[in-house]
Write a protein that holds these residues in place. Sequence first.
Motif, PDB file in Angstrom:
ATOM      1  N   ILE A  88       0.844  -1.194   0.000  1.00 49.97           N
ATOM      2  CA  ILE A  88       0.000   0.000   0.000  1.00 49.97           C
ATOM      3  C   ILE A  88       0.879   1.244   0.000  1.00 49.97           C
ATOM      4  CG2 ILE A  88      -1.723   1.339   1.278  1.00 49.97           C
ATOM      5  CD1 ILE A  88      -2.798  -1.239   2.431  1.00 49.97           C
ATOM      6  N   VAL A  89       0.502   2.206  -0.832  1.00 47.18           N
ATOM      7  CA  VAL A  89       1.155   3.513  -0.817  1.00 47.18           C
ATOM      8  C   VAL A  89       0.123   4.552  -0.397  1.00 47.18           C
ATOM      9  CG1 VAL A  89       2.406   5.258  -2.122  1.00 47.18           C
ATOM     10  CG2 VAL A  89       2.756   2.842  -2.639  1.00 47.18           C
ATOM     11  N   HIS A  90       0.465   5.319   0.633  1.00 43.80           N
ATOM     12  CA  HIS A  90      -0.396   6.398   1.132  1.00 43.80           C
ATOM     13  C   HIS A  90       0.128   7.701   0.551  1.00 43.80           C
ATOM     14  CE1 HIS A  90      -2.088   9.295   4.025  1.00 43.80           C
ATOM     15  NE2 HIS A  90      -2.994   8.380   4.280  1.00 43.80           N
ATOM     16  N   VAL A  91      -0.678   8.381  -0.266  1.00 49.09           N
ATOM     17  CA  VAL A  91      -0.229   9.571  -0.985  1.00 49.09           C
ATOM     18  C   VAL A  91      -1.078  10.784  -0.599  1.00 49.09           C
ATOM     19  CG1 VAL A  91       0.525   8.164  -2.936  1.00 49.09           C
ATOM     20  CG2 VAL A  91      -1.743   9.202  -2.981  1.00 49.09           C
ATOM     21  N   GLY A  92      -0.557  11.959  -0.942  1.00 51.38           N
ATOM     22  CA  GLY A  92      -1.311  13.172  -0.652  1.00 51.38           C
ATOM     23  C   GLY A  92      -2.542  13.310  -1.517  1.00 51.38           C
ATOM     24  N   ASN A  93      -2.396  13.008  -2.819  1.00 50.53           N
ATOM     25  CA  ASN A  93      -3.538  13.052  -3.726  1.00 50.53           C
ATOM     26  C   ASN A  93      -3.351  11.989  -4.799  1.00 50.53           C
ATOM     27  OD1 ASN A  93      -2.237  14.434  -6.258  1.00 50.53           O
ATOM     28  ND2 ASN A  93      -1.605  15.650  -4.495  1.00 50.53           N
ATOM     29  N   ALA A  94      -4.451  11.466  -5.315  1.00 49.92           N
ATOM     30  CA  ALA A  94      -4.391  10.384  -6.306  1.00 49.92           C
ATOM     31  C   ALA A  94      -5.454  10.629  -7.359  1.00 49.92           C
ATOM     32  CB  ALA A  94      -4.591   9.026  -5.645  1.00 49.92           C
ATOM     33  N   GLU A  95      -5.025  11.054  -8.536  1.00 48.81           N
ATOM     34  CA  GLU A  95      -5.954  11.245  -9.637  1.00 48.81           C
ATOM     35  C   GLU A  95      -5.951  10.023 -10.534  1.00 48.81           C
ATOM     36  OE1 GLU A  95      -5.526  16.124  -9.743  1.00 48.81           O
ATOM     37  OE2 GLU A  95      -4.831  14.927 -11.446  1.00 48.81           O
ATOM     38  N   ARG A  96      -6.904   9.951 -11.432  1.00 50.59           N
ATOM     39  CA  ARG A  96      -7.094   8.770 -12.268  1.00 50.59           C
ATOM     40  C   ARG A  96      -5.840   8.359 -13.050  1.00 50.59           C
ATOM     41  NH1 ARG A  96      -9.017   4.319 -11.828  1.00 50.59           N
ATOM     42  NH2 ARG A  96     -10.855   5.339 -10.895  1.00 50.59           N
ATOM     43  N   PRO A  97      -5.080   9.293 -13.668  1.00 50.73           N
ATOM     44  CA  PRO A  97      -3.883   8.874 -14.401  1.00 50.73           C
ATOM     45  C   PRO A  97      -2.884   8.101 -13.536  1.00 50.73           C
ATOM     46  CG  PRO A  97      -4.480  11.097 -15.029  1.00 50.73           C
ATOM     47  CD  PRO A  97      -5.356  10.737 -13.869  1.00 50.73           C
ATOM     48  N   LEU A  98      -2.706   8.545 -12.281  1.00 48.42           N
ATOM     49  CA  LEU A  98      -1.802   7.827 -11.389  1.00 48.42           C
ATOM     50  C   LEU A  98      -2.308   6.413 -11.131  1.00 48.42           C
ATOM     51  CD1 LEU A  98       0.515   7.563  -9.323  1.00 48.42           C
ATOM     52  CD2 LEU A  98      -1.043   8.542  -7.615  1.00 48.42           C
ATOM     53  N   LEU A  99      -3.597   6.273 -10.853  1.00 46.26           N
ATOM     54  CA  LEU A  99      -4.152   4.951 -10.557  1.00 46.26           C
ATOM     55  C   LEU A  99      -4.031   4.037 -11.760  1.00 46.26           C
ATOM     56  CD1 LEU A  99      -7.345   5.988  -8.553  1.00 46.26           C
ATOM     57  CD2 LEU A  99      -5.053   5.493  -7.696  1.00 46.26           C
ATOM     58  N   ASP A 100      -4.224   4.565 -12.968  1.00 44.80           N
ATOM     59  CA  ASP A 100      -4.078   3.752 -14.177  1.00 44.80           C
ATOM     60  C   ASP A 100      -2.644   3.257 -14.345  1.00 44.80           C
ATOM     61  OD1 ASP A 100      -6.406   5.759 -16.164  1.00 44.80           O
ATOM     62  OD2 ASP A 100      -6.741   4.126 -14.733  1.00 44.80           O
ATOM     63  N   LYS A 101      -1.656   4.120 -14.062  1.00 47.92           N
ATOM     64  CA  LYS A 101      -0.251   3.715 -14.193  1.00 47.92           C
ATOM     65  C   LYS A 101       0.131   2.694 -13.127  1.00 47.92           C
ATOM     66  CE  LYS A 101       1.261   7.988 -16.434  1.00 47.92           C
ATOM     67  NZ  LYS A 101       2.075   9.223 -16.326  1.00 47.92           N
ATOM     68  N   VAL A 102      -0.385   2.885 -11.919  1.00 52.18           N
ATOM     69  CA  VAL A 102      -0.128   1.914 -10.848  1.00 52.18           C
ATOM     70  C   VAL A 102      -0.699   0.548 -11.220  1.00 52.18           C
ATOM     71  CG1 VAL A 102      -0.835   1.294  -8.500  1.00 52.18           C
ATOM     72  CG2 VAL A 102       0.101   3.567  -8.965  1.00 52.18           C
ATOM     73  N   GLN A 103      -1.921   0.544 -11.738  1.00 54.49           N
ATOM     74  CA  GLN A 103      -2.549  -0.718 -12.119  1.00 54.49           C
ATOM     75  C   GLN A 103      -1.787  -1.394 -13.252  1.00 54.49           C
ATOM     76  OE1 GLN A 103      -6.741  -0.616 -12.111  1.00 54.49           O
ATOM     77  NE2 GLN A 103      -7.026  -2.500 -13.266  1.00 54.49           N
ATOM     78  N   ALA A 104      -1.331  -0.605 -14.223  1.00 51.13           N
ATOM     79  CA  ALA A 104      -0.569  -1.178 -15.330  1.00 51.13           C
ATOM     80  C   ALA A 104       0.744  -1.779 -14.839  1.00 51.13           C
ATOM     81  CB  ALA A 104      -0.302  -0.099 -16.378  1.00 51.13           C
ATOM     82  N   PHE A 105       1.428  -1.072 -13.937  1.00 50.08           N
ATOM     83  CA  PHE A 105       2.687  -1.581 -13.384  1.00 50.08           C
ATOM     84  C   PHE A 105       2.450  -2.886 -12.620  1.00 50.08           C
ATOM     85  CE2 PHE A 105       6.905  -1.363 -11.657  1.00 50.08           C
ATOM     86  CZ  PHE A 105       6.790  -1.907 -10.384  1.00 50.08           C
ATOM     87  N   SER A 106       1.413  -2.895 -11.806  1.00 49.59           N
ATOM     88  CA  SER A 106       1.105  -4.088 -11.019  1.00 49.59           C
ATOM     89  C   SER A 106       0.780  -5.282 -11.908  1.00 49.59           C
ATOM     90  CB  SER A 106      -0.077  -3.786 -10.088  1.00 49.59           C
ATOM     91  OG  SER A 106      -0.577  -4.956  -9.497  1.00 49.59           O
TER      92      SER A 106
END
Length: 377
Positions: A88-106
């Motif tokens: 788990i990464v706890h971030v200050g803000n998370a917009e859709r582009p970040l979540l898409d890149k995280v999912q692709a990496f995973s």
Amino acid sequence: MKSDSAEAIAPDVIAALFSSDSWDVVHQPDGVTMPPDLVVSKGSLKYAVEIKTISEGRADRVIPLLAQAILQAQAHARDSRGVRPLAIVHVGNAERPLLDKVQAFSSRFAPGVAIGVIANDGTRHFIGPGLASLNVAPARTRKQAIAVPHKASDLFSDLNQWMLKVLLAPGIPEHLLAAPRARYEHASQLAEAAGVSVMTASRFVNRMREEGFLDDVAAPLQLVRRTELFRRWQSAALRSSPEMRMCFLNPGASQAQLYKAVSRHQACLGLFAAADALGVGHVSGVPPYVYVRKLPRSEQDLWRELIPARPGESADLILRQAAMPQSILRGAVNVDGMMVTDVLQVWLDVVAHPSRGPEQADFLGRTVLRDVIGEAS
């Protein structure tokens, strides 16, 4: 760049999140040289959780931290049979582009590892078995996120009701409510006394102040506007809970059988029978209610002393699934070896009961709870 304060509170925030979704949570388990930040479990699922914290929501900063958390979570999971890794990464803000890149990496580099991204704006994005219920989509804009009102039920969540009981406990005799009794200057003291995280207590205190139910000036924490507070608490408690009407397998001596069954199965006597056990009963003739964490799902799960009542048959007792198990069970009083719901819980539970419930609630409001709930009775 990490924030020391954010890094310190992140495990508490995430632990509270999982607890609110009915996961069992253990902070850094003993007996492990380098333990994970958390171990969470629900049913057959069990995760070793590694947490990283970063203030920026940039993918080029978040993904390297996620990769590190994945490697560490995998190592923790290998040390324990049946445990899965969760990074788990706890971030200050998370917009859709970040979540898409995280999912692709995973998906490309760690398809067998559960992952999560949690942001301060309320966004939660989890991938893994049993984690979908934790997800909250990102707000489209900051303005929209701020404009979303609190849910009325949030004020009276399970742990919030328990903390209310802790704040009210000094005005209630110990034999009627099992709770610590002290004066609390701030949220961290309340958290320690109530056995909740500092983050959970802070959110509760802040929300109570927003609603005008805590004095903004006075110290220690002092409840105000109690008439409105208890009116809303009663309304929040008027939620239906699953029930099962039961009979004892062997008829006769119901009171003795009830005592043995409740004691043996770590259940809790509730409603009118609880009022009787506490010495504040006012209504008779209602089958005893018994609170359990979960109702039996099959005949094999039934208590051996019980069988379901047939249609039209009088029940010896009614099993009720606790809608707020933390508040109900933490406040319960031990009466001669049997757990009994506290007097505040009785007042909340009986007020809308068709079998003279308002009469019992009014009696409690005029007697043992008169100085606690005031005009709300």
